[in-house]
Design a protein around this motif. Structure first.
Motif, PDB file in Angstrom:
ATOM      1  N   GLU A 127      -6.518   4.797 -11.120  1.00  0.00           N
ATOM      2  CA  GLU A 127      -6.979   5.202 -10.108  1.00  0.00           C
ATOM      3  C   GLU A 127      -7.435   4.394  -8.818  1.00  0.00           C
ATOM      4  O   GLU A 127      -6.700   4.479  -7.690  1.00  0.00           O
ATOM      5  N   LYS A 128      -8.291   3.607  -9.279  1.00  0.00           N
ATOM      6  CA  LYS A 128      -8.918   2.431  -8.136  1.00  0.00           C
ATOM      7  C   LYS A 128      -7.753   1.508  -7.770  1.00  0.00           C
ATOM      8  O   LYS A 128      -7.716   1.577  -6.645  1.00  0.00           O
ATOM      9  N   ILE A 129      -6.928   1.157  -8.321  1.00  0.00           N
ATOM     10  CA  ILE A 129      -5.663   0.389  -8.181  1.00  0.00           C
ATOM     11  C   ILE A 129      -4.962   1.032  -7.337  1.00  0.00           C
ATOM     12  O   ILE A 129      -4.575   0.547  -6.377  1.00  0.00           O
ATOM     13  N   LYS A 130      -4.519   2.401  -7.486  1.00  0.00           N
ATOM     14  CA  LYS A 130      -3.563   3.237  -6.611  1.00  0.00           C
ATOM     15  C   LYS A 130      -4.031   3.446  -5.527  1.00  0.00           C
ATOM     16  O   LYS A 130      -3.565   3.141  -4.253  1.00  0.00           O
ATOM     17  N   GLU A 131      -5.710   3.574  -5.322  1.00  0.00           N
ATOM     18  CA  GLU A 131      -6.047   3.736  -3.965  1.00  0.00           C
ATOM     19  C   GLU A 131      -6.177   2.573  -3.005  1.00  0.00           C
ATOM     20  O   GLU A 131      -5.885   2.458  -1.911  1.00  0.00           O
ATOM     21  N   GLU A 134      -2.567   1.988  -1.780  1.00  0.00           N
ATOM     22  CA  GLU A 134      -2.421   2.918  -0.591  1.00  0.00           C
ATOM     23  C   GLU A 134      -3.106   2.215   0.524  1.00  0.00           C
ATOM     24  O   GLU A 134      -2.637   2.568   1.616  1.00  0.00           O
ATOM     25  N   ALA A 135      -4.419   1.699   0.419  1.00  0.00           N
ATOM     26  CA  ALA A 135      -5.057   1.392   1.635  1.00  0.00           C
ATOM     27  C   ALA A 135      -4.428   0.087   2.100  1.00  0.00           C
ATOM     28  O   ALA A 135      -4.360  -0.077   3.373  1.00  0.00           O
ATOM     29  N   LYS A 136      -3.879  -0.843   1.155  1.00  0.00           N
ATOM     30  CA  LYS A 136      -3.141  -1.856   1.667  1.00  0.00           C
ATOM     31  C   LYS A 136      -2.107  -1.520   2.497  1.00  0.00           C
ATOM     32  O   LYS A 136      -1.492  -2.053   3.517  1.00  0.00           O
ATOM     33  N   LYS A 137      -1.191  -0.414   1.858  1.00  0.00           N
ATOM     34  CA  LYS A 137      -0.015   0.245   2.484  1.00  0.00           C
ATOM     35  C   LYS A 137      -0.368   0.599   3.808  1.00  0.00           C
ATOM     36  O   LYS A 137       0.308   0.425   4.886  1.00  0.00           O
ATOM     37  N   LEU A 138      -1.496   1.184   4.108  1.00  0.00           N
ATOM     38  CA  LEU A 138      -2.033   2.061   5.389  1.00  0.00           C
ATOM     39  C   LEU A 138      -2.123   0.863   6.323  1.00  0.00           C
ATOM     40  O   LEU A 138      -1.768   0.948   7.484  1.00  0.00           O
ATOM     41  N   ALA A 139      -2.841  -0.354   5.878  1.00  0.00           N
ATOM     42  CA  ALA A 139      -3.204  -1.298   6.598  1.00  0.00           C
ATOM     43  C   ALA A 139      -1.938  -2.116   7.125  1.00  0.00           C
ATOM     44  O   ALA A 139      -2.023  -2.590   8.348  1.00  0.00           O
ATOM     45  N   ARG A 140      -1.017  -2.255   6.420  1.00  0.00           N
ATOM     46  CA  ARG A 140       0.233  -2.934   6.914  1.00  0.00           C
ATOM     47  C   ARG A 140       0.791  -2.049   7.855  1.00  0.00           C
ATOM     48  O   ARG A 140       1.294  -2.369   8.809  1.00  0.00           O
ATOM     49  N   GLN A 141       0.950  -0.708   7.628  1.00  0.00           N
ATOM     50  CA  GLN A 141       1.692   0.089   8.510  1.00  0.00           C
ATOM     51  C   GLN A 141       0.844   0.055   9.855  1.00  0.00           C
ATOM     52  O   GLN A 141       1.339   0.077  11.151  1.00  0.00           O
TER      53      GLN A 141
END
Length: 195
Positions: A127-131, A134-141
């Protein structure tokens, strides 16, 4: 034919280079699980011996022989745990082991409970890896959005606003021109001094 060709002593070991990081993570985590299971069995036997000593008042521990490992994880559960281990990134292997050891020391589980505790640690790490992904994906966006918005900002900043050209009438303009101010329509009422 020489003996060296039979035993292949001259060849470099290829085993290390052929293993991928996922296999190493799975092997390391499963070794930790089996070690913690053995330790839990050992502690469980020691507790039983202490209880037997208190109950009977006699120590027959020197007479008892224990099997090397009496509890084993079922093959289905082992496969599930190995599958969960494949989802753990190699950089999380150390923290997962530390967290697992911490929980084992805290709860002192029996041998049957160790695998459930291990499963919960793996789920927590996944779950921590998934979070974080997602945070990296949002940062890229966010970074791509900021790049486009910066280009719009530079485009907007090229147009200039002249503060001296205005169609809005102000009180200071009326005073400067020497004319009577018009009745103001503001939120405060106008008070006139009557003599």
């Amino acid at each position: 034919m020489s003996l060296a060709s039979w035993f292949r002593w001259n060849e470099p070991p290829n085993r290390i280079s052929q293993r991928n990081p996922t296999e190493m993570v799975v092997e390391t985590l499963m070794m930790e699980l089996s070690w913690q299971t053995k330790q839990a069995e050992k502690q469980q036997r020691e507790r039983e011996n202490e209880y037997r000593k208190i109950k009977t008042g006699v120590d027959y521990g020197w007479l008892v022989s224990y099997p090397k490992q009496s509890y084993d994880i079922s093959p289905g559960e082992r496969l599930q745990l190995e599958d969960m281990c494949t989802k753990i990134h190699p950089s999380y292997c150390g923290p997962v082991i530390l967290r697992f050891r911490q929980l084992v020391a805290e709860y002192e589980p029996e041998a049957q409970e160790v695998s459930r505790l291990f499963r919960s640690v793996l789920q927590e790490a996944a779950e921590k890896i998934k979070e974080e992904e997602e945070a990296k994906k949002l940062a890229r966006q966010w970074n791509t959005r900021n790049k486009t918005s910066l280009s719009l900002t530079t485009f907007k900043s090229r147009s200039r606003i002249s503060p001296f050209i205005s169609d809005i009438k102000t009180i200071s303009e009326d005073v400067e021109r020497g004319t009577q101010p018009t009745r103001r329509v503001w939120s405060m009422p106008e008070f006139r001094n009557t003599k």
